[in-house]
Write a protein that holds these residues in place. Structure first.
Motif, PDB file in Angstrom:
ATOM      1  N   HIS A   1      61.487   1.530  46.488  1.00 12.69           N
ATOM      2  CA  HIS A   1      60.396   2.029  45.821  1.00 12.69           C
ATOM      3  C   HIS A   1      59.877   1.312  44.832  1.00 12.69           C
ATOM      4  O   HIS A   1      58.810   0.893  44.593  1.00 12.69           O
ATOM      5  N   ASN A   2      60.593   0.409  44.281  1.00 16.10           N
ATOM      6  CA  ASN A   2      60.070  -0.531  42.998  1.00 16.10           C
ATOM      7  C   ASN A   2      59.509  -1.393  43.887  1.00 16.10           C
ATOM      8  O   ASN A   2      58.432  -2.072  43.205  1.00 16.10           O
ATOM      9  N   ASP A   3      59.997  -2.151  45.084  1.00 17.97           N
ATOM     10  CA  ASP A   3      59.092  -3.248  45.601  1.00 17.97           C
ATOM     11  C   ASP A   3      57.977  -2.769  46.149  1.00 17.97           C
ATOM     12  O   ASP A   3      56.741  -3.600  45.895  1.00 17.97           O
ATOM     13  N   ILE A   4      57.664  -1.541  46.830  1.00 13.99           N
ATOM     14  CA  ILE A   4      56.432  -1.006  47.347  1.00 13.99           C
ATOM     15  C   ILE A   4      55.530  -0.871  46.056  1.00 13.99           C
ATOM     16  O   ILE A   4      54.342  -1.345  46.008  1.00 13.99           O
ATOM     17  N   ARG A   5      56.219   0.049  45.173  1.00 11.39           N
ATOM     18  CA  ARG A   5      55.081   0.070  44.177  1.00 11.39           C
ATOM     19  C   ARG A   5      54.598  -1.124  43.305  1.00 11.39           C
ATOM     20  O   ARG A   5      53.616  -1.212  42.785  1.00 11.39           O
ATOM     21  N   GLY A   6      55.761  -2.250  43.081  1.00 15.68           N
ATOM     22  CA  GLY A   6      55.033  -3.410  42.585  1.00 15.68           C
ATOM     23  C   GLY A   6      54.192  -4.038  43.356  1.00 15.68           C
ATOM     24  O   GLY A   6      53.013  -4.490  42.609  1.00 15.68           O
ATOM     25  N   TYR A   7      54.132  -4.243  44.481  1.00 18.67           N
ATOM     26  CA  TYR A   7      53.127  -5.094  45.510  1.00 18.67           C
ATOM     27  C   TYR A   7      51.925  -4.033  45.446  1.00 18.67           C
ATOM     28  O   TYR A   7      50.986  -4.715  45.322  1.00 18.67           O
ATOM     29  N   MET A   8      52.056  -2.810  45.530  1.00 14.98           N
ATOM     30  CA  MET A   8      50.613  -1.903  45.398  1.00 14.98           C
ATOM     31  C   MET A   8      50.041  -2.226  44.035  1.00 14.98           C
ATOM     32  O   MET A   8      48.772  -2.298  44.074  1.00 14.98           O
ATOM     33  N   THR A   9      50.755  -2.221  43.087  1.00 12.66           N
ATOM     34  CA  THR A   9      49.727  -2.172  41.724  1.00 12.66           C
ATOM     35  C   THR A   9      49.680  -3.694  41.640  1.00 12.66           C
ATOM     36  O   THR A   9      48.533  -3.837  40.922  1.00 12.66           O
ATOM     37  N   GLU A  10      50.125  -4.732  42.158  1.00 10.99           N
ATOM     38  CA  GLU A  10      49.717  -5.985  41.970  1.00 10.99           C
ATOM     39  C   GLU A  10      48.433  -6.181  42.631  1.00 10.99           C
ATOM     40  O   GLU A  10      47.521  -6.855  42.143  1.00 10.99           O
TER      41      GLU A  10
ATOM     42  N   ALA B   1      68.721  -9.293  41.819  1.00 15.60           N
ATOM     43  CA  ALA B   1      68.284  -9.926  43.020  1.00 15.60           C
ATOM     44  C   ALA B   1      66.750 -10.164  43.282  1.00 15.60           C
ATOM     45  O   ALA B   1      65.823  -9.242  42.609  1.00 15.60           O
ATOM     46  N   ASP B   2      66.373 -11.076  44.243  1.00 16.27           N
ATOM     47  CA  ASP B   2      64.936 -11.126  44.626  1.00 16.27           C
ATOM     48  C   ASP B   2      64.292  -9.896  45.123  1.00 16.27           C
ATOM     49  O   ASP B   2      65.061  -9.255  45.851  1.00 16.27           O
ATOM     50  N   PRO B   3      63.060  -9.788  44.937  1.00 13.22           N
ATOM     51  CA  PRO B   3      62.357  -8.394  45.825  1.00 13.22           C
ATOM     52  C   PRO B   3      62.360  -8.741  47.365  1.00 13.22           C
ATOM     53  O   PRO B   3      62.447 -10.126  47.614  1.00 13.22           O
ATOM     54  N   ASN B   4      62.556  -7.651  48.068  1.00 16.34           N
ATOM     55  CA  ASN B   4      62.089  -7.960  49.314  1.00 16.34           C
ATOM     56  C   ASN B   4      60.542  -8.147  49.701  1.00 16.34           C
ATOM     57  O   ASN B   4      59.659  -7.797  48.930  1.00 16.34           O
ATOM     58  N   LYS B   5      60.335  -9.111  50.364  1.00 15.79           N
ATOM     59  CA  LYS B   5      59.052  -9.389  50.859  1.00 15.79           C
ATOM     60  C   LYS B   5      57.861  -8.192  51.372  1.00 15.79           C
ATOM     61  O   LYS B   5      58.390  -7.364  52.117  1.00 15.79           O
ATOM     62  N   LEU B   6      56.897  -8.055  50.924  1.00 16.65           N
ATOM     63  CA  LEU B   6      55.981  -6.977  51.343  1.00 16.65           C
ATOM     64  C   LEU B   6      55.993  -6.969  52.875  1.00 16.65           C
ATOM     65  O   LEU B   6      55.869  -5.954  53.667  1.00 16.65           O
ATOM     66  N   ALA B   7      55.740  -7.991  53.507  1.00 14.79           N
ATOM     67  CA  ALA B   7      55.354  -8.203  54.915  1.00 14.79           C
ATOM     68  C   ALA B   7      56.824  -7.713  55.554  1.00 14.79           C
ATOM     69  O   ALA B   7      56.904  -6.964  56.478  1.00 14.79           O
ATOM     70  N   ASP B   8      57.828  -7.837  55.082  1.00 16.20           N
ATOM     71  CA  ASP B   8      59.192  -7.670  55.535  1.00 16.20           C
ATOM     72  C   ASP B   8      59.342  -5.906  55.475  1.00 16.20           C
ATOM     73  O   ASP B   8      59.868  -5.512  56.461  1.00 16.20           O
TER      74      ASP B   8
ATOM     75  N   GLY C   1      59.457  -1.432  59.212  1.00 12.17           N
ATOM     76  CA  GLY C   1      59.208   0.219  59.050  1.00 12.17           C
ATOM     77  C   GLY C   1      59.334   0.967  57.946  1.00 12.17           C
ATOM     78  O   GLY C   1      59.286   2.251  57.915  1.00 12.17           O
ATOM     79  N   LEU C   2      59.788   0.170  56.900  1.00 11.34           N
ATOM     80  CA  LEU C   2      59.917   1.095  55.715  1.00 11.34           C
ATOM     81  C   LEU C   2      58.899   1.489  54.955  1.00 11.34           C
ATOM     82  O   LEU C   2      58.930   2.312  53.980  1.00 11.34           O
ATOM     83  N   MET C   3      57.785   1.263  55.270  1.00  9.56           N
ATOM     84  CA  MET C   3      56.493   1.625  54.756  1.00  9.56           C
ATOM     85  C   MET C   3      55.890   2.856  55.942  1.00  9.56           C
ATOM     86  O   MET C   3      54.875   3.135  55.767  1.00  9.56           O
ATOM     87  N   ASP C   4      56.608   3.008  56.969  1.00 11.91           N
ATOM     88  CA  ASP C   4      55.752   3.991  57.888  1.00 11.91           C
ATOM     89  C   ASP C   4      55.616   5.537  57.201  1.00 11.91           C
ATOM     90  O   ASP C   4      56.602   5.772  56.696  1.00 11.91           O
ATOM     91  N   PRO C   5      54.801   6.104  57.544  1.00 16.22           N
ATOM     92  CA  PRO C   5      54.509   7.169  56.729  1.00 16.22           C
ATOM     93  C   PRO C   5      55.552   8.484  57.148  1.00 16.22           C
ATOM     94  O   PRO C   5      55.708   9.440  56.427  1.00 16.22           O
ATOM     95  N   ASP C   6      56.019   8.330  58.181  1.00 17.67           N
ATOM     96  CA  ASP C   6      56.970   9.564  58.750  1.00 17.67           C
ATOM     97  C   ASP C   6      58.336   9.088  58.660  1.00 17.67           C
ATOM     98  O   ASP C   6      59.258   9.877  58.823  1.00 17.67           O
ATOM     99  N   PHE C   7      58.569   7.978  57.654  1.00 16.00           N
ATOM    100  CA  PHE C   7      59.824   7.471  57.330  1.00 16.00           C
ATOM    101  C   PHE C   7      59.938   7.609  55.788  1.00 16.00           C
ATOM    102  O   PHE C   7      60.889   7.827  54.937  1.00 16.00           O
ATOM    103  N   TYR C   8      59.128   6.595  55.018  1.00 16.75           N
ATOM    104  CA  TYR C   8      59.201   6.294  53.687  1.00 16.75           C
ATOM    105  C   TYR C   8      58.658   7.708  53.058  1.00 16.75           C
ATOM    106  O   TYR C   8      57.810   8.425  53.399  1.00 16.75           O
ATOM    107  N   ASN C   9      59.602   7.932  52.200  1.00 20.64           N
ATOM    108  CA  ASN C   9      59.442   9.281  51.632  1.00 20.64           C
ATOM    109  C   ASN C   9      59.771   9.220  49.922  1.00 20.64           C
ATOM    110  O   ASN C   9      60.837   8.498  49.673  1.00 20.64           O
TER     111      ASN C   9
END
Length: 506
Positions: A144-153, A214-221, A226-234
């Motif tokens: 959640h925090n990695d995706i939110r961070g990259y999107m807001t950046e 820990a270091d954040p996960n990379k956005l590309a990773d 699949g961690l940003m797939d709409p049918d999975f990420y929730n």
């Protein structure tokens, strides 16, 4: 309110005038909708009989305990052998705080409730696949925090170049950037870097222990795994019905059904399978079979709460419009399995107290119990799946469902192998008197077929979660029951006013 001049909550406002004067209402189904209809109609002076095909009440509001029995259309009956006191909710398990009527009935019926922890950032995401982060369990808070961070950046950088909204003043844009930096945890350069929000590799403590982040996960990773797939990420808290605070009945959701059962017990006919519903010129005839054979019961009116896939196989003389609606409204496939463990390792080893782990495999979700924290044993919901995944799993034998739940579950919790004791599974679409989890509408079926069931077919009314916009929720059953009771009672009392010297039927 102290003087009794003001009701405490809108859900209490159900003061119907007039009396039923003993008119006989036959209610089909002793789920929440059926028993609520009987409960409210009896208050108004109606003579109710409730026919239930099963040996238990509650319908889908069912908590599996030691001794619970279950059979499916293509499988022999099995009996749960959980330890005494342990249970899991095979049907509904959550009450949103804004479902006032559900909470009202809990209060009126004396069913105590407790907080249900639906959102837990310590639970996991687990994506099977070939991505850099696939086949690893990752805490919800990290994703959640990695995706939110990259999107807001990205949005903040866009704002810097004036590309987001030309209509904003410079001061407006600065305010938006301030918000984005706070929302995403960006640094002074508007870059996302890991912070304590996503947790620690080493927890902070006394002395020279500041904690290690820990270091954040990379956005590309995240994307390639699949961690940003709409049918999975929730993000559950974004969904209106799943926003905290949520509740559950203390000791299992079946406590709600059992409390209603006590109120309507004299009206119940159990193990009575309805085989025909016949509208008569005056009244209605219901045919059912029980241990003694075929039986017939007549009433002035009928309220049918049978799930539509079940009702479609019951003989009737409904109008073509109603018959088509019954056949065309679909239900989803869904199933759950409860896994008993000798130790609550998810709490002791992984600090998970309630909440949900999400997967992209056939488990779909693992639910952790939000009750009996720190006790010795516990039951996880080892999968809660839907549609194609539920259909595949439902085709398996009870034994093979258990094997699947353990095989996929140990990828996330290797403690399964050491701690597992026994299981019990339910596929609702395979269950004889349900044949589905809940009603699912398309725009077409909601527009073309749903309205036909909102009004009575002569002397037969229809009720249940499938006749609301609260599909899958207990609130749907309660709201529908109240609506139908008001409609039926209004018809009876209006007829009596129009023809005061006659006993008008139909």
């Amino acid at each position: 309110m102290a003087l009794g001049m003001l009701k405490a909550a809108p859900a209490h406002a159900y003061n119907l005038e007039g009396k039923g004067n003993g008119k006989r209402v036959i209610i089909l189904g002793a789920g929440l909708a059926g028993m609520t209809c009987a409960y409210e109609l009896t208050k108004l002076g109606y003579n109710c009989t409730v026919l239930e095909a099963r040996e238990r009440t509650g319908g889908r509001c069912w908590s599996i305990r030691n001794g619970s029995k279950h059979g499916e259309l293509d499988k022999p009956a099995v009996t749960a052998s959980f330890d005494e006191g342990l249970y899991f909710n095979a049907g509904p398990s959550r009450i949103p705080h804004h479902h006032q009527l559900t909470l009202h009935y809990c209060k009126e019926l004396g069913v105590p409730i407790q907080v249900y922890n639906n959102v837990n950032e310590s639970a996991y995401y687990y994506a099977e696949g070939k991505g850099p982060l696939s086949n690893k369990k990752i805490r919800n808070r990290e994703v959640h925090n990695d995706i939110r961070g990259y999107m807001t950046e990205m949005m903040a950088k866009t704002m810097d170049h004036g590309n987001l909204d030309a209509g904003l003043t410079k001061e407006d844009a600065e305010k938006v950037i301030e918000y984005l930096m706070a929302e995403g945890g960006l640094d002074i350069d508007k870059l996302y870097k890991a912070s304590a929000r996503r947790g620690y590799l080493e927890s902070p403590g006394a002395g020279n222990r500041p904690g290690k982040i820990a270091d954040p996960n990379k956005l590309a990773d995240l994307i390639h795994s699949g961690l940003m797939d709409p049918d999975f990420y929730n993000v559950a808290e974004y969904t209106y019905e799943l926003q905290m605070t949520m509740f559950q009945a203390l000791g299992g959701m079946d406590q709600i059904a059992k409390a209603l059962e006590k109120k309507v017990a004299p009206m119940l006919k159990m193990s009575a399978e309805v085989t025909a519903i016949t509208n008569l010129p005056e009244g209605v005839k219901i045919t059912y079979k029980d241990a003694k054979g075929e039986q017939v019961i007549n009433g002035d009116m009928c309220i049918c709460t049978l799930p539509l896939p079940v009702l479609s196989n019951v003989n009737n003389n409904f109008s073509p419009e109603v018959s088509k609606a019954i056949d065309f409204i679909s239900y989803n496939q869904t199933g759950k399995i409860g896994l008993q463990f000798k130790r609550r390792f998810w709490e002791e080893d992984e600090n998970i107290y309630g909440g949900i782990t999400h997967t992209n495999n056939d488990l779909t979700q693992i639910f952790y119990p939000s009750y009996d924290y720190l006790s010795k044993k516990g039951i996880l919901i080892g999968y809660y799946n839907f549609n194609e995944k539920a259909e595949r799993v439902g085709e398996l034998s009870f034994t093979d469902r258990e094997k699947l739940a353990l095989q996929k579950g140990r990828l996330i919790h290797p403690q399964y192998d050491q701690e597992f004791e026994r299981s019990f599974s339910v596929s609702w679409h395979k269950t004889k008197y349900n044949q589905g989890g809940w009603a699912v509408y398309s725009n077409t079926t909601r527009k073309d077929y749903y309205p036909a069931l909102l009004k009575p077919d002569k002397n037969v009314y229809f009720a249940g979660e499938h006749l609301t916009y609260l599909n899958a929720w207990m609130a749907g059953a309660f709201e529908s029951a109240r609506s139908v009771v008001a409609s039926l009672h209004g018809r009876v009392t209006e007829a009596r006013v129009a023809y005061p010297d006659t006993n008008v039927k139909g």
